[in-house]
Write a protein that holds these residues in place. Structure first.
Motif, PDB file in Angstrom:
ATOM      1  N   SER A 135       0.682  -1.194   0.130  1.00 55.81           N
ATOM      2  CA  SER A 135      -0.513   0.133  -0.046  1.00 55.81           C
ATOM      3  C   SER A 135       0.623   1.070   0.208  1.00 55.81           C
ATOM      4  N   LEU A 136       1.694   1.196  -0.105  1.00 53.68           N
ATOM      5  CA  LEU A 136       3.356   2.159  -0.059  1.00 53.68           C
ATOM      6  C   LEU A 136       2.740   2.987  -1.517  1.00 53.68           C
ATOM      7  N   THR A 137       2.916   3.824  -1.447  1.00 50.83           N
ATOM      8  CA  THR A 137       3.008   5.468  -2.606  1.00 50.83           C
ATOM      9  C   THR A 137       4.169   4.921  -3.137  1.00 50.83           C
ATOM     10  N   LYS A 138       4.484   4.982  -4.269  1.00 46.30           N
ATOM     11  CA  LYS A 138       5.804   5.147  -5.548  1.00 46.30           C
ATOM     12  C   LYS A 138       6.927   6.013  -4.263  1.00 46.30           C
ATOM     13  N   GLU A 139       6.473   7.409  -4.216  1.00 43.54           N
ATOM     14  CA  GLU A 139       7.055   8.071  -3.205  1.00 43.54           C
ATOM     15  C   GLU A 139       7.904   7.385  -2.327  1.00 43.54           C
ATOM     16  N   GLU A 140       6.992   6.983  -1.030  1.00 41.53           N
ATOM     17  CA  GLU A 140       7.458   5.807   0.737  1.00 41.53           C
ATOM     18  C   GLU A 140       8.729   4.667  -0.233  1.00 41.53           C
ATOM     19  N   ALA A 141       7.958   4.543  -0.815  1.00 41.23           N
ATOM     20  CA  ALA A 141       8.636   2.941  -1.784  1.00 41.23           C
ATOM     21  C   ALA A 141       9.950   3.959  -2.514  1.00 41.23           C
ATOM     22  N   SER A 142      10.626   4.766  -2.970  1.00 42.72           N
ATOM     23  CA  SER A 142      11.449   5.376  -2.972  1.00 42.72           C
ATOM     24  C   SER A 142      12.676   5.706  -2.052  1.00 42.72           C
ATOM     25  N   ARG A 143      12.043   5.665  -1.015  1.00 42.79           N
ATOM     26  CA  ARG A 143      12.521   6.434  -0.079  1.00 42.79           C
ATOM     27  C   ARG A 143      13.531   5.216   0.894  1.00 42.79           C
ATOM     28  N   GLY A 144      13.386   3.830   0.224  1.00 43.61           N
ATOM     29  CA  GLY A 144      13.463   2.426   1.448  1.00 43.61           C
ATOM     30  C   GLY A 144      12.842   2.809   2.145  1.00 43.61           C
ATOM     31  N   ILE A 145      12.705   1.210   2.554  1.00 44.38           N
ATOM     32  CA  ILE A 145      11.977   0.526   4.143  1.00 44.38           C
ATOM     33  C   ILE A 145      12.656   0.435   5.573  1.00 44.38           C
ATOM     34  N   VAL A 146      12.529   1.387   6.953  1.00 46.78           N
ATOM     35  CA  VAL A 146      13.541   0.656   7.879  1.00 46.78           C
ATOM     36  C   VAL A 146      12.695   0.023   9.085  1.00 46.78           C
ATOM     37  N   CYS A 147      12.386  -0.948   9.474  1.00 45.48           N
ATOM     38  CA  CYS A 147      11.694  -1.652  10.404  1.00 45.48           C
ATOM     39  C   CYS A 147      12.716  -2.667  12.168  1.00 45.48           C
ATOM     40  N   ALA A 148      12.109  -3.141  12.873  1.00 46.79           N
ATOM     41  CA  ALA A 148      12.814  -3.122  13.874  1.00 46.79           C
ATOM     42  C   ALA A 148      12.253  -4.236  14.109  1.00 46.79           C
ATOM     43  N   SER A 149      12.571  -5.490  14.864  1.00 46.42           N
ATOM     44  CA  SER A 149      12.055  -6.694  14.836  1.00 46.42           C
ATOM     45  C   SER A 149      13.574  -7.836  15.863  1.00 46.42           C
ATOM     46  N   ALA A 150      12.781  -8.569  16.258  1.00 42.69           N
ATOM     47  CA  ALA A 150      13.507  -9.779  16.419  1.00 42.69           C
ATOM     48  C   ALA A 150      13.076 -10.927  16.051  1.00 42.69           C
ATOM     49  N   GLY A 151      12.853 -10.772  14.467  1.00 43.33           N
ATOM     50  CA  GLY A 151      13.108 -12.025  14.123  1.00 43.33           C
ATOM     51  C   GLY A 151      11.215 -11.990  13.089  1.00 43.33           C
ATOM     52  N   ASN A 152      10.612 -12.277  13.459  1.00 39.26           N
ATOM     53  CA  ASN A 152       9.379 -13.045  12.358  1.00 39.26           C
ATOM     54  C   ASN A 152       8.870 -11.747  11.448  1.00 39.26           C
ATOM     55  N   HIS A 153       9.346 -10.727  12.124  1.00 39.12           N
ATOM     56  CA  HIS A 153       8.343  -9.294  11.426  1.00 39.12           C
ATOM     57  C   HIS A 153       9.581  -8.790   9.992  1.00 39.12           C
ATOM     58  N   ALA A 154      10.674  -9.268  11.038  1.00 40.13           N
ATOM     59  CA  ALA A 154      11.999  -8.835   9.381  1.00 40.13           C
ATOM     60  C   ALA A 154      11.800  -9.661   8.418  1.00 40.13           C
ATOM     61  N   GLN A 155      11.569 -11.041   8.539  1.00 37.94           N
ATOM     62  CA  GLN A 155      11.349 -11.848   7.620  1.00 37.94           C
ATOM     63  C   GLN A 155      10.362 -11.312   6.683  1.00 37.94           C
ATOM     64  N   GLY A 156       9.313 -11.319   7.188  1.00 37.36           N
ATOM     65  CA  GLY A 156       7.419 -10.571   6.058  1.00 37.36           C
ATOM     66  C   GLY A 156       8.416  -9.340   5.905  1.00 37.36           C
ATOM     67  N   VAL A 157       8.882  -8.596   6.791  1.00 41.07           N
ATOM     68  CA  VAL A 157       9.665  -7.009   5.374  1.00 41.07           C
ATOM     69  C   VAL A 157      10.559  -7.245   4.325  1.00 41.07           C
ATOM     70  N   ALA A 169      17.269  10.000   9.857  1.00 41.59           N
ATOM     71  CA  ALA A 169      18.286  10.457   9.440  1.00 41.59           C
ATOM     72  C   ALA A 169      18.326  10.377   7.299  1.00 41.59           C
ATOM     73  N   ASN A 170      17.521   9.553   7.794  1.00 42.23           N
ATOM     74  CA  ASN A 170      17.818   9.302   5.534  1.00 42.23           C
ATOM     75  C   ASN A 170      16.392   9.724   5.288  1.00 42.23           C
ATOM     76  N   GLY A 171      14.973   9.741   6.121  1.00 41.19           N
ATOM     77  CA  GLY A 171      14.055  10.006   5.772  1.00 41.19           C
ATOM     78  C   GLY A 171      13.616   8.283   4.898  1.00 41.19           C
ATOM     79  N   SER A 172      13.731   7.009   5.448  1.00 37.43           N
ATOM     80  CA  SER A 172      13.534   6.582   5.672  1.00 37.43           C
ATOM     81  C   SER A 172      11.665   5.425   5.981  1.00 37.43           C
ATOM     82  N   THR A 173      10.812   5.321   4.845  1.00 38.50           N
ATOM     83  CA  THR A 173       9.449   4.818   5.323  1.00 38.50           C
ATOM     84  C   THR A 173       9.697   3.603   6.351  1.00 38.50           C
ATOM     85  N   PHE A 174       8.765   3.845   6.785  1.00 39.74           N
ATOM     86  CA  PHE A 174       9.148   2.880   8.703  1.00 39.74           C
ATOM     87  C   PHE A 174       8.478   1.957   8.421  1.00 39.74           C
TER      88      PHE A 174
END
Length: 317
Positions: free
Chosen positions: A47-69, A123-128
């Protein structure tokens, strides 16, 4: 783009006999990446817009969310940077890397990894992409309830493991929208009962310390967006001990020949250990994931024996 699996909803004669009800196990441990987390991550990232996607994604996870993302991002061709605690099991780190994400091992806990990811975003303007506190993520997890209601239209209750609350919030909204009489019951670990405490009025839910073998549901405070949904739509919350969770892990391995992680075993444990009142006969149970650190199985076996020594299950004799 690939989709999520429509996972099986299966019964176990042994669990039915031990609990005296019809239990329907929703096998999200058989989902792609080994857990339900792909559903929310995929829904959010699609559901991210092209603009949101172009900034790259960042997330935090102990494991399962990381693999999904990581998987969802690679399928949409978006770069992903994932902050994980230093003690994350190597198998989870390697699996996440294999989907093409950049991994940063930071801090001792999820909270510290989350802080580092938030700083990186600024710092990088990524999409969380939050692991649970996001409406699109919650909606993705809610697709589990839609599948369960199609697979067994006369379910009376759904039992759900609870960490930050994204899974139960999504499931509760979907379930109550189509079947308002369907009961939704949350299960937390006794070592990390932040949402349970707030739900039952014990305190505001913030915990200085949280510890459990069910690392996927160790969260120190309820989600800002998930908790109001839980308060409105969830009927009951219960807790289970580490010994009870370990018993459920070993039970599922030995009796059902299926590998279930601590968070995934929590809902099963609540049923096997009679934490849910007996009024409802047809009960759905979310087996949320199967990404177990195999080196810990012996520890779980010992905890399971401890549980059985202290509280022999009369129905097992």
């Amino acid at each position: 783009m690939h989709d999520v699996h429509r996972t099986p909803l299966k019964q176990s004669k042994t669990i039915n006999r031990l609990t005296g009800r019809q239990v329907f196990l929703k096998m999200e441990n058989q989902q792609r990446t080994g857990s339900f987390k792909l559903r929310g991550a995929l829904n959010k990232i699609c559901s991210l817009t092209k603009e949101e996607a172009s900034r790259g994604i960042v997330c935090a996870s102990a494991g399962n969310h990381a693999q999904g993302v990581a998987l969802a991002a690679s399928e949409r061709g978006i770069s992903a940077k994932i902050f994980m605690p230093k003690k994350t099991p190597l198998a989870k780190v390697e699996a996440t890397k294999s989907y093409g994400a950049e991994i940063k091992l930071t801090g001792e806990t999820y909270q510290e990894a989350f802080t580092a990811a938030s700083e990186d975003m600024l710092a990088n303007g990524s999409t969380f992409v939050h692991a649970f506190d996001d409406e699109k993520v919650m909606a993705g997890q809610g697709t589990i309830a839609l599948e369960m209601m199609q697979q067994c239209p006369d379910l009376e209750a759904i039992v759900v493991p609870v960490g930050g609350g994204g899974l139960i919030a999504g499931i509760a909204v979907a379930a109550k929208t189509f079947h308002p009489q369907l009961k939704v019951i949350g299960v937390q670990s006794q070592g990390a009962p932040a949402t349970y405490n707030q739900f039952t009025g014990k305190n505001t839910g913030y915990m200085n310390q949280a510890k459990s073998i069910a690392d996927g549901i160790v969260v120190k405070k309820p989600g800002k967006h998930t908790y109001p949904v839980i308060e409105q739509f969830v009927d009951e919350m219960v807790t289970v001990s580490d010994e009870e969770i370990a018993y459920a892990i070993i039970f599922m391995l030995e009796r059902e020949k299926t590998l279930v992680e601590g968070a995934g075993a929590a809902a099963v444990a609540s049923l096997l250990c009679n934490k849910i009142d007996g009024q409802r006969n047809k009960v759905g149970c979310i087996v949320s994931g199967g990404n177990v650190d195999l080196s810990k199985i012996e520890h779980y076996r010992k905890l399971s024996h401890q549980f059985l020594d202290e509280k022999p299950l009369t129905s097992m004799s």
